[in-house]
Design a protein around this motif. Structure first.
Motif, PDB file in Angstrom:
ATOM      1  N   LEU A  30      17.377 -12.944  -7.941  1.00 18.67           N
ATOM      2  CA  LEU A  30      16.568 -12.768  -6.731  1.00 18.67           C
ATOM      3  C   LEU A  30      16.831 -11.399  -6.115  1.00 18.67           C
ATOM      4  CD1 LEU A  30      14.647 -13.868  -4.568  1.00 18.67           C
ATOM      5  CD2 LEU A  30      16.642 -14.897  -3.440  1.00 18.67           C
ATOM      6  N   TRP A  31      18.097 -11.044  -5.964  1.00 14.08           N
ATOM      7  CA  TRP A  31      18.449  -9.750  -5.376  1.00 14.08           C
ATOM      8  C   TRP A  31      17.905  -8.591  -6.218  1.00 14.08           C
ATOM      9  CZ3 TRP A  31      24.203 -11.335  -4.308  1.00 14.08           C
ATOM     10  CH2 TRP A  31      24.293 -11.970  -3.054  1.00 14.08           C
ATOM     11  N   ASN A  32      18.133  -8.678  -7.534  1.00  9.42           N
ATOM     12  CA  ASN A  32      17.728  -7.578  -8.419  1.00  9.42           C
ATOM     13  C   ASN A  32      16.215  -7.386  -8.449  1.00  9.42           C
ATOM     14  OD1 ASN A  32      20.229  -6.538  -9.493  1.00  9.42           O
ATOM     15  ND2 ASN A  32      20.462  -8.444 -10.621  1.00  9.42           N
ATOM     16  N   THR A  33      15.477  -8.481  -8.554  1.00 10.23           N
ATOM     17  CA  THR A  33      14.017  -8.366  -8.626  1.00 10.23           C
ATOM     18  C   THR A  33      13.420  -7.960  -7.287  1.00 10.23           C
ATOM     19  OG1 THR A  33      13.794 -10.757  -8.200  1.00 10.23           O
ATOM     20  CG2 THR A  33      13.823 -10.039 -10.508  1.00 10.23           C
ATOM     21  N   THR A  34      14.108  -8.256  -6.195  1.00  7.89           N
ATOM     22  CA  THR A  34      13.578  -7.897  -4.876  1.00  7.89           C
ATOM     23  C   THR A  34      13.622  -6.397  -4.632  1.00  7.89           C
ATOM     24  OG1 THR A  34      14.194 -10.047  -3.920  1.00  7.89           O
ATOM     25  CG2 THR A  34      13.829  -8.231  -2.379  1.00  7.89           C
ATOM     26  N   LEU A  35      14.736  -5.739  -4.984  1.00  6.67           N
ATOM     27  CA  LEU A  35      14.888  -4.324  -4.635  1.00  6.67           C
ATOM     28  C   LEU A  35      14.887  -3.363  -5.816  1.00  6.67           C
ATOM     29  CD1 LEU A  35      17.393  -4.161  -1.645  1.00  6.67           C
ATOM     30  CD2 LEU A  35      14.919  -4.038  -1.635  1.00  6.67           C
ATOM     31  N   GLY A  36      15.180  -3.826  -6.999  1.00  5.74           N
ATOM     32  CA  GLY A  36      15.149  -2.940  -8.164  1.00  5.74           C
ATOM     33  C   GLY A  36      16.078  -1.753  -8.033  1.00  5.74           C
ATOM     34  N   GLU A  37      15.540  -0.534  -8.118  1.00  6.05           N
ATOM     35  CA  GLU A  37      16.360   0.676  -8.121  1.00  6.05           C
ATOM     36  C   GLU A  37      16.999   0.968  -6.767  1.00  6.05           C
ATOM     37  OE1 GLU A  37      13.994   3.878  -9.530  1.00  6.05           O
ATOM     38  OE2 GLU A  37      13.868   3.114 -11.593  1.00  6.05           O
ATOM     39  N   ASP A  38      16.510   0.346  -5.723  1.00 11.32           N
ATOM     40  CA  ASP A  38      17.100   0.565  -4.392  1.00 11.32           C
ATOM     41  C   ASP A  38      18.321  -0.307  -4.143  1.00 11.32           C
ATOM     42  OD1 ASP A  38      15.346   2.541  -3.553  1.00 11.32           O
ATOM     43  OD2 ASP A  38      13.859   1.076  -2.879  1.00 11.32           O
ATOM     44  N   TYR A  39      18.857  -0.872  -5.206  1.00  6.87           N
ATOM     45  CA  TYR A  39      19.981  -1.810  -5.145  1.00  6.87           C
ATOM     46  C   TYR A  39      21.024  -1.304  -6.134  1.00  6.87           C
ATOM     47  CZ  TYR A  39      22.093  -6.550  -5.310  1.00  6.87           C
ATOM     48  OH  TYR A  39      22.929  -7.639  -5.241  1.00  6.87           O
ATOM     49  N   PHE A  40      22.113  -0.745  -5.643  1.00  6.70           N
ATOM     50  CA  PHE A  40      23.043  -0.035  -6.508  1.00  6.70           C
ATOM     51  C   PHE A  40      24.454  -0.607  -6.432  1.00  6.70           C
ATOM     52  CE2 PHE A  40      22.773   2.155  -2.430  1.00  6.70           C
ATOM     53  CZ  PHE A  40      24.110   2.286  -2.058  1.00  6.70           C
ATOM     54  N   VAL A  41      25.277  -0.234  -7.411  1.00  9.71           N
ATOM     55  CA  VAL A  41      26.666  -0.681  -7.472  1.00  9.71           C
ATOM     56  C   VAL A  41      27.538   0.254  -6.644  1.00  9.71           C
ATOM     57  CG1 VAL A  41      28.656  -1.115  -8.950  1.00  9.71           C
ATOM     58  CG2 VAL A  41      26.370  -1.734  -9.729  1.00  9.71           C
ATOM     59  N   LEU A  42      28.402  -0.339  -5.844  1.00  7.07           N
ATOM     60  CA  LEU A  42      29.257   0.416  -4.936  1.00  7.07           C
ATOM     61  C   LEU A  42      30.721   0.085  -5.204  1.00  7.07           C
ATOM     62  CD1 LEU A  42      29.221   2.224  -2.325  1.00  7.07           C
ATOM     63  CD2 LEU A  42      29.233   0.105  -1.021  1.00  7.07           C
ATOM     64  N   PRO A  43      31.583   1.096  -5.411  1.00  5.66           N
ATOM     65  CA  PRO A  43      33.014   0.818  -5.569  1.00  5.66           C
ATOM     66  C   PRO A  43      33.626   0.397  -4.242  1.00  5.66           C
ATOM     67  CG  PRO A  43      32.647   3.180  -5.533  1.00  5.66           C
ATOM     68  CD  PRO A  43      31.284   2.530  -5.555  1.00  5.66           C
ATOM     69  N   ARG A  44      34.563  -0.510  -4.311  1.00 10.53           N
ATOM     70  CA  ARG A  44      35.169  -1.045  -3.097  1.00 10.53           C
ATOM     71  C   ARG A  44      36.508  -0.386  -2.799  1.00 10.53           C
ATOM     72  NH1 ARG A  44      37.027  -7.335  -1.952  1.00 10.53           N
ATOM     73  NH2 ARG A  44      38.553  -6.878  -0.329  1.00 10.53           N
ATOM     74  N   LEU A  45      36.679  -0.024  -1.541  1.00  9.30           N
ATOM     75  CA  LEU A  45      38.001   0.318  -1.039  1.00  9.30           C
ATOM     76  C   LEU A  45      38.121  -0.286   0.351  1.00  9.30           C
ATOM     77  CD1 LEU A  45      40.739   1.704  -1.104  1.00  9.30           C
ATOM     78  CD2 LEU A  45      39.644   3.779  -0.219  1.00  9.30           C
ATOM     79  N   SER A  46      39.007  -1.244   0.499  1.00  4.18           N
ATOM     80  CA  SER A  46      39.283  -1.824   1.811  1.00  4.18           C
ATOM     81  C   SER A  46      40.795  -1.923   1.966  1.00  4.18           C
ATOM     82  CB  SER A  46      38.635  -3.208   1.959  1.00  4.18           C
ATOM     83  OG  SER A  46      39.089  -4.098   0.965  1.00  4.18           O
ATOM     84  N   ARG A  47      41.260  -1.608   3.156  1.00  7.96           N
ATOM     85  CA  ARG A  47      42.700  -1.633   3.395  1.00  7.96           C
ATOM     86  C   ARG A  47      43.013  -2.330   4.716  1.00  7.96           C
ATOM     87  NH1 ARG A  47      44.625   4.469   2.857  1.00  7.96           N
ATOM     88  NH2 ARG A  47      42.644   4.787   3.971  1.00  7.96           N
ATOM     89  N   ILE A  48      44.285  -2.652   4.862  1.00  7.42           N
ATOM     90  CA  ILE A  48      44.816  -3.253   6.088  1.00  7.42           C
ATOM     91  C   ILE A  48      45.575  -2.176   6.857  1.00  7.42           C
ATOM     92  CG2 ILE A  48      46.534  -4.876   7.005  1.00  7.42           C
ATOM     93  CD1 ILE A  48      45.877  -6.688   4.598  1.00  7.42           C
ATOM     94  N   TYR A  49      45.297  -2.082   8.155  1.00  7.24           N
ATOM     95  CA  TYR A  49      46.066  -1.175   9.006  1.00  7.24           C
ATOM     96  C   TYR A  49      47.093  -2.004   9.761  1.00  7.24           C
ATOM     97  CZ  TYR A  49      47.268   2.342  12.485  1.00  7.24           C
ATOM     98  OH  TYR A  49      47.959   3.238  13.276  1.00  7.24           O
ATOM     99  N   TYR A  50      48.382  -1.675   9.541  1.00 12.16           N
ATOM    100  CA  TYR A  50      49.466  -2.453  10.154  1.00 12.16           C
ATOM    101  C   TYR A  50      50.692  -1.547  10.297  1.00 12.16           C
ATOM    102  CZ  TYR A  50      53.068  -6.095  10.638  1.00 12.16           C
ATOM    103  OH  TYR A  50      54.107  -6.871  11.082  1.00 12.16           O
TER     104      TYR A  50
END
Length: 489
Positions: free
Chosen positions: A72-92
């Protein structure tokens, strides 16, 4: 009162679940109308446009183990839907720690003494676990040890929910960080999980070019092209139903709804109803009223709300993360979304940076009632306190309040929800979908799957149990049906 209007399928709410259901229903040529109380589709996954900038209501990763949802996601947006690398961290403690937790990074940052305590606590939990896992503290401590729980889970979780961790049901942890433990985190740091078996550990995901709202605006456009009707600024204020007795059991059927649009109220007769409005509101709007015990149960269910303070900063670069969890107890700030690192197309000026600063609260409390100016001042002061920005660098801001964003899994919610579910099960043409509709802390893909399954129940007479979605780590219904299809072929 306007004249009665008849439609086949009525969907209450144009969030991910409602739009997914509408997409499938209209593709099957069933007359379908969505009533959305606000002026914009997407629910809590919408994207706000402001002075050329686009802001999300918190981080929304597009990742799913469901082939239906991904298609559903892929057919809805096609090329406007891209893979994104993740970086999330904890601040403590003025330091950054990788999240998902990487044991070597955490142990190095915390120092030898604390690290030793963490290891001893972990092995104690491994060999002498709590025999009871009713609450969040017990569930996490059994998998990480009490020391690591107190450092990386307790403060942040209590910021989110506003109640002690011992008052939060273990189901919330099981849904949000299922499959994760210190052992699996260690294994993943040495041998990364490329299959995405544990959602918390995935290191990349998809994202729409102009934010999640783009996905749902396109879905809305597609369903209307298929003949569906979308009515914004249309609030369902009453749900009329009739009752019959069959084999000494009471059965209910929704016959029509009353919808308020501006100053006008109109009745809409229907055949099937899918509801993603808050389940507490649905109970209040039934006519005749639900039994007293059901109404009382609905009043006992609680939600947490979000305030997102969006700021535009002079700097072209803030930090490398997509988002940061702020565990430091000296600030109320919970999470920081770095929008440029999700999609540079969401910024009006590439030489600027836009941040979303998230606060969790309860409607009517002091934080919720603060003025926008005071909220911006608070957010900028806390951003400076944790050394991630300076108030003088802020050139624009927008405050967005999101009511009822998270269903609260307190120690009594399961009992109250069961009372409501048992009653609603007697409605032959009503299905509850989505996070709001089911009072279930679903991810976005889980919500979409409930919408797709509900549509299949109508179109093909399927017997999907929507409440089973996200009940365990795998979407067992979809896997079982895929197996059955393979066998039948």
């Amino acid at each position: 009162m306007g004249e009665e209007n008849t439609v086949s399928c009525v969907i209450i709410g144009a969030g991910p679940a409602g739009l997914a259901a509408a997409t499938k229903l209209t593709a099957a040529k069933l007359p379908t109308t969505i009533f959305e109380a606000s002026s914009q589709v997407g629910g809590i996954s919408k994207t706000i446009q402001y002075h050329g900038y686009r802001f999300d209501l918190g981080p929304h990763r597009f990742f799913s183990k469901s082939e239906k949802v991904n298609n559903l996601w892929n057919t809805t947006l096609g090329e406007d839907y891209f893979v994104l690398p993740r970086l999330s961290r904890i601040y403590y403690r003025n330091q950054f720690f990788n999240y998902p937790i990487k044991p070597f990074n955490a142990l190095l940052g915390l120092g030898f003494g604390t690290s030793l305590q963490i290891l001893l606590s972990y092995f104690t939990a491994r060999f002498f676990p709590s025999p009871i896992e009713d609450n969040f503290e017990q569930w996490v401590s059994n998998r990480f040890g009490k020391k690591l729980y107190s450092i990386f889970f307790k403060t942040y979780t209590e910021k989110i929910w506003g109640i002690p961790c011992v008052e939060i049901r273990a189901e919330w942890a099981a849904q949000r960080i299922k499959g994760l433990s210190l052992t699996t985190a260690l294994k993943n740091s040495l041998f990364p999980d490329r299959r995405g078996k544990i959602t918390t550990l995935i290191d990349n995901f998809h994202y729409p070019k102009y934010g999640p709202g783009m996905m749902y605006e396109k879905m809305a456009e597609n369903m209307q092209e298929q003949g569906g009707v979308l009515l914004n600024d249309s609030e369902v204020i009453q749900i009329d139903h009739i009752s019959t007795i069959v084999d000494e059991q009471q059965h209910h059927q929704i016959k029509s709804i009353k919808v308020k649009s501006g100053e006008h109220i109109k009745d809409h007769a229907l055949t099937n109803c899918l509801s993603s409005m808050p389940i507490t509101d649905l109970i209040q709007r039934l006519s005749p009223s639900a039994p007293v015990e059901v109404c009382l149960a609905a009043k006992e269910l609680c939600y947490r709300s979000i305030i997102v303070v969006n700021v535009v900063m002079k700097a072209a670069h803030a930090f490398a993360d997509n988002w940061i969890y702020v565990h430091s107890p000296e600030v109320k700030l919970c999470r920081i979304l770095n929008i440029k690192n999700w999609s540079p197309w969401m910024l009006a000026d590439p030489e600027k940076t836009s941040l979303g600063l998230e606060y969790f609260c309860t409607e009517g409390d002091n934080l919720w009632e603060m003025s926008d100016n005071d909220l911006v001042a608070l957010a900028l002061s806390e951003l400076e306190k944790i050394k991630l920005g300076k108030p003088a660098d802020c050139i624009d801001s927008l405050v967005v309040r999101v009511p009822k964003a998270y269903p609260v899994y307190d120690m009594y919610y399961a009992k109250h929800l069961k009372t409501i579910k048992d009653y609603l099960a007697s409605f032959s043409n009503l299905q509850m979908i989505g996070r709001y509709g089911m009072f279930k802390y679903n991810n976005m893909d889980h919500s979409i799957l409930t919408g797709l399954y509900a549509a299949e129940n109508i179109i093909a007479g399927a017997q999907h149990d929507l409440w089973a979605v996200n009940a365990d780590q795998e979407y067992h219904e979809e896997e079982q049906r895929t197996l059955n299809d393979a066998v039948s072929r």
